[in-house]
Design a protein around this motif. Structure first.
Motif, PDB file in Angstrom:
ATOM      1  N   LYS A   8       0.862  -1.187   0.000  1.00  0.00           N
ATOM      2  CA  LYS A   8       0.000   0.000   0.000  1.00  0.00           C
ATOM      3  C   LYS A   8       0.894   1.231   0.000  1.00  0.00           C
ATOM      4  O   LYS A   8       1.791   1.366   0.827  1.00  0.00           O
ATOM      5  CB  LYS A   8      -0.909   0.007   1.234  1.00  0.00           C
ATOM      6  CG  LYS A   8      -1.784   1.244   1.298  1.00  0.00           C
ATOM      7  CD  LYS A   8      -2.608   1.289   2.557  1.00  0.00           C
ATOM      8  CE  LYS A   8      -3.300   2.638   2.638  1.00  0.00           C
ATOM      9  NZ  LYS A   8      -3.964   2.851   3.912  1.00  0.00           N
ATOM     10  N   ASP A  96      -7.538  -1.128  -4.225  1.00  0.00           N
ATOM     11  CA  ASP A  96      -8.315  -1.905  -3.259  1.00  0.00           C
ATOM     12  C   ASP A  96      -9.138  -0.921  -2.440  1.00  0.00           C
ATOM     13  O   ASP A  96      -8.627  -0.311  -1.502  1.00  0.00           O
ATOM     14  CB  ASP A  96      -7.375  -2.721  -2.368  1.00  0.00           C
ATOM     15  CG  ASP A  96      -8.129  -3.613  -1.395  1.00  0.00           C
ATOM     16  OD1 ASP A  96      -9.341  -3.826  -1.582  1.00  0.00           O
ATOM     17  OD2 ASP A  96      -7.492  -4.102  -0.443  1.00  0.00           O
ATOM     18  N   GLY A  97     -10.401  -0.749  -2.823  1.00  0.00           N
ATOM     19  CA  GLY A  97     -11.238   0.270  -2.189  1.00  0.00           C
ATOM     20  C   GLY A  97     -10.687   1.644  -2.504  1.00  0.00           C
ATOM     21  O   GLY A  97     -10.640   2.045  -3.660  1.00  0.00           O
ATOM     22  N   ASP A  98     -10.213   2.352  -1.462  1.00  0.00           N
ATOM     23  CA  ASP A  98      -9.612   3.667  -1.664  1.00  0.00           C
ATOM     24  C   ASP A  98      -8.097   3.629  -1.603  1.00  0.00           C
ATOM     25  O   ASP A  98      -7.442   4.674  -1.626  1.00  0.00           O
ATOM     26  CB  ASP A  98     -10.127   4.642  -0.592  1.00  0.00           C
ATOM     27  CG  ASP A  98     -11.613   4.932  -0.753  1.00  0.00           C
ATOM     28  OD1 ASP A  98     -12.090   4.939  -1.904  1.00  0.00           O
ATOM     29  OD2 ASP A  98     -12.295   5.127   0.271  1.00  0.00           O
ATOM     30  N   ASP A  99      -7.505   2.444  -1.514  1.00  0.00           N
ATOM     31  CA  ASP A  99      -6.057   2.301  -1.386  1.00  0.00           C
ATOM     32  C   ASP A  99      -5.410   1.971  -2.728  1.00  0.00           C
ATOM     33  O   ASP A  99      -5.960   1.203  -3.524  1.00  0.00           O
ATOM     34  CB  ASP A  99      -5.708   1.191  -0.397  1.00  0.00           C
ATOM     35  CG  ASP A  99      -6.176   1.495   1.009  1.00  0.00           C
ATOM     36  OD1 ASP A  99      -6.223   2.689   1.378  1.00  0.00           O
ATOM     37  OD2 ASP A  99      -6.495   0.544   1.749  1.00  0.00           O
TER      38      ASP A  99
END
Length: 109
Positions: A8, A96-99
């Motif tokens: 991340k 991944d979502g907001d990442d």
């Protein structure tokens, strides 16, 4: 490819539209670029002059080196114009979502 290869690096909102964010991933300078609705990860170091590409301009799927004007294709890392003649590394990005996650050990070029 296992998910453990991805790191991340930031939130999606940290990368401006048609812009770039310079980050370090495992001591490797990476330019995260949002262009044409996609997110790309390329080396943050120009193959010609070894300056940060994250200080350059993003337009139409390319990033331009601020020092001498070489442009690189964000999908392949290929230089589009001189003086750069060598490609820059490109990396796999996963949202991944907001990442935003990047896999350095799985270069695309």
């Amino acid at each position: 490819m296992s998910s453990s290869e991805f790191v991340k690096v930031c939130a999606l909102e940290d990368i401006p539209d048609e812009g770039v964010l310079g980050v370090e991933v495992d001591n490797t300078p990476v330019a995260l670029v949002r262009s044409e609705g996609e997110v790309f990860a390329v080396s943050d170091i120009c193959s010609h002059a070894e300056v940060n590409l994250s200080e350059g301009e993003v337009e139409d799927g390319t990033i331009e080196c601020w020092l001498h004007g070489s442009c690189f294709d964000l999908r392949s890392g290929t230089p589009i114009n001189p003086p750069a003649t060598a490609a820059i590394p490109t990396y796999v990005v996963k949202i991944d979502g907001d990442d935003v996650l990047v896999a350095l050990n799985d270069q695309k070029s």
